[in-house]
Design a protein around this motif. Structure first.
Motif, short mmCIF file in Angstrom:
data_model
loop_
_atom_site.label_atom_id
_atom_site.label_comp_id
_atom_site.label_asym_id
_atom_site.label_seq_id
_atom_site.Cartn_x
_atom_site.Cartn_y
_atom_site.Cartn_z
N ALA A 273 1.02 -1.31 -0.13
CA ALA A 273 0.19 0.06 0.18
C ALA A 273 0.93 1.40 -0.11
N ASP A 274 0.34 2.47 -0.40
CA ASP A 274 1.21 3.65 -0.35
C ASP A 274 0.21 4.78 0.05
N PHE A 360 2.44 3.71 -10.76
CA PHE A 360 1.93 2.29 -10.58
C PHE A 360 2.04 1.72 -9.15
N LEU A 361 1.46 1.00 -8.61
CA LEU A 361 1.56 0.17 -7.45
C LEU A 361 1.11 -1.21 -7.57
N ASP A 364 5.55 -4.19 -6.01
CA ASP A 364 6.48 -3.06 -5.70
C ASP A 364 5.85 -1.55 -5.45
N VAL A 365 6.48 -0.90 -4.67
CA VAL A 365 5.58 0.53 -4.21
C VAL A 365 5.65 1.44 -5.55
N HIS A 366 6.91 1.49 -6.35
CA HIS A 366 6.73 1.98 -7.59
C HIS A 366 6.87 0.72 -8.67
N THR A 382 -1.11 5.34 -7.61
CA THR A 382 -1.31 6.32 -6.40
C THR A 382 -1.96 7.55 -6.99
N CYS A 383 -2.71 8.45 -6.23
CA CYS A 383 -3.06 9.70 -6.39
C CYS A 383 -2.40 10.55 -5.30
N GLU A 384 -1.27 11.34 -5.62
CA GLU A 384 -0.50 12.06 -4.44
C GLU A 384 -0.17 13.45 -4.63
#
Ligand code: GLY
Ligand code: MN
Ligand code: MN
Length: 429
Positions: A273-274, A360-361, A364-366, A382-384
């Motif tokens: 998760a991120d 993309f998630l 791997d986080v990236h 992600t939307c950050e």
């Protein structure tokens, strides 16, 4: 493993999708991650190579997968090679997979010990025109330490110079970009564990607490909920530290009146998760902090709507940058006039919002997936959006994980508190 068993059908399907992409008379060879040396007689904690996990579910070092769908010998069309476990290893290092366990987890019938690998390789090579080898093709990543796949590729090319080799990474990236229902379930669990971590610290944070104490609370909650740990180094950044994008020291005291930016995500069954949230250390935003927070929140809510099929990260960044530029003018950080006269090569908003909005998630986080890749149902990104005003000690980022579907974006973290009022209310309990 800490996580609950995953149905082997997930890995069976992943392999099927990959072999469907291989040309006739192909052989694919994939290696697990190494145990990376620390010091003395210690290794760093083991984390499986993501592609290897994606195709096998096997969470153990020194493992090899070969896929040779056209091989005459049926027992080598799909074969897994593992460390042979014995009593000595069982006593000193603990449990390693038995063949039966490996079969059950991966759905691979043919499980061998590692000493049979060379023979199997020779046999499959004799029938193969093309050999697909795996490599880490992440564009902004440089490592002085070659991983097992790279070391194998180098040796392979020396030992078998007459065989044609091809890159496996693009095929795997294409598959991994789109998540199956089973994968989305695992990502939802990672998200849910992250929510628990965040809600725990809403009750904990106050002036005088150290950033590492806050991290310890998160670690504890993650551990209690079967996470392997964090999907990436957590950022627990108070005050000025919140403006350091990759701050990971997490060693300062949180001061009254400061904001606290936290970017952390649980890793569950190797899926990450991120999340980012920003809260006031003393439980109450100042008027200025709230104005800045709500500006980012408005952008976040609008940006979330842009995760529809066909959009891309590059297009989304442009759309969000425009929104953020408007908010930054609204906050009085620069004027419309200044924006009109800005050097288009150096837009002013970049002083306060210097990173992209999405990546993309997944495992791997990236995760794998490029910036011009059209969004498709099943992709998770992600939307950050963020805002970093160094001169005011204000650093804000809000980040959720968004699933692209045919019926519009689904925020996998929509139940994690994000409204300023909700955060203040929960912190006051
Ligand atoms: N936590 C890393 C990122 O947000 O990209
Ligand atoms: Mn992120
Ligand atoms: Mn993040």
């Amino acid at each position: 493993m800490r996580y609950h068993p995953i149905p082997s059908t997930m890995f069976v399907n992943n392999r099927k999708h990959l072999t469907n992409k291989l040309p006739a008379k192909s052989l694919a060879i994939l290696h697990s991650n190494d145990q990376y040396p620390r010091n003395g007689d210690q290794f760093f904690p083991f984390r499986q190579q993501s592609d290897f996990f994606y195709l096998t579910g096997i969470d153990q070092e020194k493992s090899i997968l070969i896929l040779a769908p056209d091989c005459k010998n049926k027992k080598l069309r799909e074969a897994l090679f593992l460390i042979e476990t014995n009593e000595q290893i069982a006593i000193w290092e603990g449990h390693k997979y038995t063949k039966e366990e490996a079969r059950e987890i991966s759905g691979i019938e043919n499980v061998y010990w590692l000493n049979e690998f060379e023979m199997a390789l020779k046999e499959t090579l004799a029938e193969s025109d093309t050999v697909f080898l795996n490599s880490n093709e992440y564009i902004k990543f440089f490592s002085e330490v070659p991983d097992k796949n790279l070391r194998f590729a180098r040796k392979f090319k020396e030992d078998y110079p007459l065989h044609k080799t091809e890159r496996l990474a693009p095929l795997l990236a294409e598959l991994r970009m789109t998540k199956s229902e089973e994968e989305i379930k695992l990502m939802k669990t990672a998200s849910e564990i992250t929510r628990r971590g965040f809600e725990r610290i809403l009750r904990f944070v106050k002036p005088g607490k150290y950033e590492f104490e806050i991290q310890a609370e998160i670690d504890h909650e993650f551990g209690l909920n079967r996470a392997n740990g964090h999907g990436y180094a957590p950022i627990i950044a108070s005050g000025a530290n919140a403006c350091v994008l990759h701050y990971v020291e997490n060693d300062k005291m949180c001061n009254d009146g400061d904001l606290l930016l936290m970017d952390f995500g649980a890793e569950y069954a190797n899926y990450s998760a991120d999340m980012s949230r920003t809260i006031p250390v003393n439980g109450k935003f100042t008027e200025r902090q709230k104005a800045c927070y709500n500006a980012v929140l408005r952008v976040f809510k609008e940006a979330r709507k842009l995760y529809y099929p066909g959009n891309t990260i590059n297009k989304l960044n442009e759309q969000v940058n425009k929104m953020m530029e408007k908010e930054i003018i609204g906050l009085g950080l620069f004027t419309e006039e200044e924006v009109k006269n800005q050097d288009p090569e150096k837009p002013l908003f970049k002083k306060y919002f210097m990173h992209g909005t999405a990546h993309f998630l997944g495992l791997d986080v990236h995760d794998v997936g490029g910036k011009d890749e059209p969004f498709k149902p099943g992709m998770v990104l992600t939307c950050e959006p963020g805002l970093y005003i160094r001169e005011e000690n204000i650093g804000i980022r809000i980040e959720d994980d968004i699933l692209v579907t045919e019926n519009g974006p689904v925020d996998l973290m929509e139940n994690i508190p994000v409204e300023a009022d909700d955060i203040e209310r929960m912190m006051s309990k």
